[in-house]
Design an enzyme around this catalytic site. Structure first.
Site, PDB file in Angstrom:
ATOM      1  CG  HIS A  99      -2.013   0.987   1.138  1.00 17.74           C
ATOM      2  ND1 HIS A  99      -1.812   2.321   1.390  1.00 17.74           N
ATOM      3  CD2 HIS A  99      -3.314   0.850   0.796  1.00 17.74           C
ATOM      4  CE1 HIS A  99      -2.965   2.958   1.199  1.00 17.74           C
ATOM      5  NE2 HIS A  99      -3.890   2.098   0.852  1.00 17.74           N
ATOM      6  CD  GLU A 148      -5.248   1.616  -3.125  1.00 14.43           C
ATOM      7  OE1 GLU A 148      -6.441   1.668  -2.854  1.00 14.43           O
ATOM      8  OE2 GLU A 148      -4.354   1.693  -2.275  1.00 14.43           O
TER       9      GLU A 148
HETATM   10  P1  PGA Z   1      -9.560   5.888   0.084  1.00 13.80           P
HETATM   11  O1  PGA Z   1      -8.376   4.860   0.405  1.00 13.80           O
HETATM   12  O2  PGA Z   1     -10.755   5.079  -0.332  1.00 13.80           O
HETATM   13  O3  PGA Z   1      -9.767   6.598   1.395  1.00 13.80           O
HETATM   14  O4  PGA Z   1      -9.074   6.786  -0.983  1.00 13.80           O
HETATM   15  C1  PGA Z   1      -8.096   3.819  -0.452  1.00 13.80           C
HETATM   16  C2  PGA Z   1      -6.899   3.077   0.079  1.00 13.80           C
HETATM   17  O5  PGA Z   1      -6.076   3.672   0.753  1.00 13.80           O
HETATM   18  O6  PGA Z   1      -6.749   1.886  -0.149  1.00 13.80           O
END
Ligand code: PGA
Length: 209
Positions: A99, A148
């Site tokens: 992450h 992401e």
């Molecule tokens: P968010 O986070 O939905 O708050 O943007 C996603 C994540 O960190 O996996």
């Protein structure tokens, strides 16, 4: 029908008492089993509430699978503070690895992340591997990759479904993974715009509140 993964990331939120309250609320929600075919609902919770969450899922008979948010790159041993694969496997089937918050705040490198993936695999835990773009290396053995973009995480500013589709497609083509997912400011309003894209097999909403 396309398999869909809906993965909640609680991040560093919720005490055991708050976890109890959350599950009590969710237990009143009518999960329509017919609608859950080909869907995997996964909740990635802090280590401290894995045990509580597992008991509550069993107690309320919820169609939710559990994931951890990190894993030690080492096996069991003298590694103070680490939680290893053998310990996680008692409670969880999945683990988030890579992450951007861990890459950024804990300086996790590609090399370290590859070790974490190997440890997860050793214990039969499925890695949910996050990348910030299709050029980020994905260790071998990873079947689920989550795109992401850093500008979208926690900002309320999601990527466009078209752009997310392009990146997810590139990830699938590059590493021949089974599934690529999107995460970053996913909401109940915009979720379908992402999951309806051909290369996007699910979402990772975060927040935990
Ligand atoms: P968010 O986070 O939905 O708050 O943007 C996603 C994540 O960190 O996996």
């Amino acid at each position: 029908m396309k398999k869909l993964f809906i993965i909640g990331n609680w991040k560093s939120y919720k005490t055991a008492a708050e976890t109890n309250d959350w599950f009590q609320q969710i237990s009143n929600f009518q999960f329509q089993i017919a609608n859950l075919q080909d869907k995997e609902i996964i909740l990635c919770v802090p280590f401290t509430v894995l045990s509580t969450a597992k008991s509550l899922i069993q107690q309320y008979e919820l169609p939710i699978r559990l994931g951890a948010q990190d894993i030690s790159p080492f096996d069991e041993g003298k590694y103070t503070g680490e939680i290893n694969g053998k310990q996680i496997k008692e409670f969880a089937e999945y683990v988030i690895i890579g992450h951007s918050e861990r890459r950024r705040y804990f300086s996790e490198t590609d090399e370290l992340l590859a070790k974490k993936v190997a440890m997860a695999k050793q214990y039969g835990i499925v890695p949910l591997f996050c990348v910030e773009g299709s050029d980020v290396p994905v260790p071998s053995g990873v079947d689920i990759v989550i795109y992401e973009p850093i500008t979208a995480i926690g900002t309320g500013n999601p990527d466009t479904p078209d752009d997310a589709e392009k990146v997810c497609k590139a990830i699938l083509e590059k590493d021949h993974n089974s599934f690529s997912l999107y995460g970053g400011s996913v909401t109940s309003e915009n979720v379908r715009s992402f999951t309806s894209m051909p290369s996007i097999s699910g979402v990772l909403p975060g927040g935990g509140r």
